[in-house]
Design a protein around this motif. Sequence first.
Motif, PDB file in Angstrom:
ATOM      1  N   THR A 133       0.850  -1.183   0.000  1.00  0.00           N
ATOM      2  CA  THR A 133       0.000   0.000   0.000  1.00  0.00           C
ATOM      3  C   THR A 133       0.889   1.237   0.000  1.00  0.00           C
ATOM      4  O   THR A 133       1.960   1.251   0.603  1.00  0.00           O
ATOM      5  N   GLY A 134       0.426   2.282  -0.670  1.00  0.00           N
ATOM      6  CA  GLY A 134       1.206   3.512  -0.734  1.00  0.00           C
ATOM      7  C   GLY A 134       2.215   3.497  -1.862  1.00  0.00           C
ATOM      8  O   GLY A 134       3.077   4.358  -1.925  1.00  0.00           O
ATOM      9  N   LYS A 135       2.110   2.521  -2.758  1.00  0.00           N
ATOM     10  CA  LYS A 135       3.063   2.427  -3.855  1.00  0.00           C
ATOM     11  C   LYS A 135       2.949   3.626  -4.801  1.00  0.00           C
ATOM     12  O   LYS A 135       3.950   4.228  -5.175  1.00  0.00           O
ATOM     13  N   THR A 136       1.704   3.974  -5.159  1.00  0.00           N
ATOM     14  CA  THR A 136       1.516   5.123  -6.057  1.00  0.00           C
ATOM     15  C   THR A 136       2.028   6.396  -5.407  1.00  0.00           C
ATOM     16  O   THR A 136       2.614   7.255  -6.063  1.00  0.00           O
ATOM     17  N   PHE A 137       1.805   6.476  -4.097  1.00  0.00           N
ATOM     18  CA  PHE A 137       2.275   7.656  -3.370  1.00  0.00           C
ATOM     19  C   PHE A 137       3.796   7.753  -3.460  1.00  0.00           C
ATOM     20  O   PHE A 137       4.357   8.832  -3.662  1.00  0.00           O
ATOM     21  N   LEU A 138       4.455   6.620  -3.330  1.00  0.00           N
ATOM     22  CA  LEU A 138       5.916   6.608  -3.409  1.00  0.00           C
ATOM     23  C   LEU A 138       6.385   7.054  -4.792  1.00  0.00           C
ATOM     24  O   LEU A 138       7.324   7.852  -4.912  1.00  0.00           O
ATOM     25  N   ILE A 139       5.686   6.568  -5.831  1.00  0.00           N
ATOM     26  CA  ILE A 139       6.062   6.977  -7.194  1.00  0.00           C
ATOM     27  C   ILE A 139       5.899   8.484  -7.348  1.00  0.00           C
ATOM     28  O   ILE A 139       6.752   9.170  -7.907  1.00  0.00           O
ATOM     29  N   THR A 140       4.788   9.022  -6.807  1.00  0.00           N
ATOM     30  CA  THR A 140       4.570  10.463  -6.874  1.00  0.00           C
ATOM     31  C   THR A 140       5.702  11.207  -6.172  1.00  0.00           C
ATOM     32  O   THR A 140       6.209  12.211  -6.665  1.00  0.00           O
TER      33      THR A 140
END
Lengths: 321, 329
Positions: A133-140
Amino acid sequence: MSMQTGYASSTSELQSYAPAATDAGVAAPAPRREIARSRPVTAPRDARTEPGPVRFIIIALAIAFLSIFVVLPLVVVFASAFSKGISAYIAALAEPEALAAIRLTLLIAAISVTLNLVFGVIAAWAISKFDFTGKTFLITLIDLPFSVSPVISGLVFVLLFGAQGYFGPWLQAHNVHILFAVPGIALATIFVTFPFVARALIPLMQEQGTQEEEAAISLGASGLQTFFRVTLPNIKWGLLYGVLLCNARAMGEFGAVSVVSGHIRGETNTMPLLVEILYNEYQFVASFAIASLLAMLALITLIVKTILERRLDEGQLPNGD
Amino acid sequence: MLRRILPLVAGLLWASSALAADATLLNVSYDPTRELYADFNKAFAAAYQKETGKSVEIKQSHNGSGASSRSVIDGLQADVVTLALAYDIDAIANKGLLAKDWQKRLPLNASPYTSTIVFLVRKGNPKGIKDWDDLIKPGVQVITPNPKTSGGARWNYLAAWGFAEKKYGSADKAKKFVGDLYQNVPVLDTGARGSTVTFVERGVGDVLLAWENEAFLAQREFGKDKFEIVSPPLSILAEPPVAVVDTVADKKGTRAVAEAYLKYWYTREGQEIAARNSYRPRDPEIAKEYEKSFAKVELFTIDDVFGGWTKAQKDHFAEGGIFDQIYKN
């Protein structure tokens, strides 16, 4: 007219091809079916469908645009650098301030590329090989430095580490210098160049999937072994590509570094900062001499990048290297 | 071949950093003083070595005066500051980095050299600019930096104001005059050197309002056949002050060197260096020697006309001050 002849010639090809296929079909029936299926249903279109003049204008426009915006500035840089002869050029580069700037730029690039190499591989590894979870956030977050103006990136560090900033008083009390010294410049550069390695690796690693790693682990390899024997060889060209771009930006960064440098001559001026300073002091030869070094860096980067891109394409073949 | 060259280059790069002095000072200054301090630092280091037997290295950092002041406040470790105007050092003093009475610690308002504001025009003075009121004529393009960010620009602005108040007799009329003047300004650069580059190299504008020393420097660099200096009959006495930053000098243990450094300005040699770089010397003897280099200009001070820097800053350049009012319209 040209369309018609093109069509006609491919029709005759069709006819001449057919008997050969039948001949082969006698010996081996299976390939015959395959050939029949892969036959083009419609005749292949000529790729160059644009009329000659249109092609000419488009190519001429592209070349004119490139010469005005890329070639011409490069020529001007080198012409100005050598305008007073080679000895003036070398003398300008041998100035203590110029040497100090070159030294600092190399040091900063070495620090930021090394750290971003490690961070970038870890981030790309985590994002492409695992689900969490939070993978997209990390990419951002990784992309953030691309979308933030470098001046802001610099100011953030002033707000954090400046004497009036959050950690400033504590740092001053312990006599630690971050802002207006090498650590501050390194931090700002690392921040600005962070996305390059990770961004170069993520698509490559995602495309390669996790099968080879899974195979390695099922054969009893440890995590580190898997990384160094399987993952790293697979990504090495992509990694070099990212490092190259990261290095080019680290050496060329102006905005963020300008904010945190303090402009101490012979101490915290990097090459891009020195170019501006010398220009404002009417020392045009010296200014463009340094600029020519940066331009050469750009050219070398471009050449190596082209080579790497070729290797990268080959590297994606299953047995390619 | 490459194997031979690489160590040579590497050696050259690192060797130059090995020289260390007994003491190192950092002088944070404003843009146009680069050439001045290059000269002065060399002379001081030699004199100091002769007198004490110790070597000293002076590092320089130049920026717009306001930006330099801001950097010192943010922690740039300046032993001495040599800025364009007293207000920028006051701002540092207000943060407690040096004593508030710093301007009384050295003679002559702690300003060992002065300058004034003059006009730099193109060869032959095609627009016939002689005095301040020529600047508001229609069709005259004036180049001056932004007074919000540039120290030199604030002197330019106040010089124009002082002229108008004297000529037309009231602050309201001065406001109208300065407003008209800024109507003729096509571009506000952030610093004095930026404006000089705009005028000299990009060829924008008919007249550059500039520090006298900056105008002379531009003329020296680009030739007298391209630019002429016009000194108006009346202008402002610009006093760029110098000060030791107490907290930094005490922490680094450089107070003695830093004080000796600034006091060197008040010697014969220091005053001559100022004069040679087209700053007006304070020493009457040296001033007489270089009399011919500087035009006779009637000079008023900021204390006379504006009641000091703090008041001038508040009235004219603070948020919503007079400059904001006239530049909006």
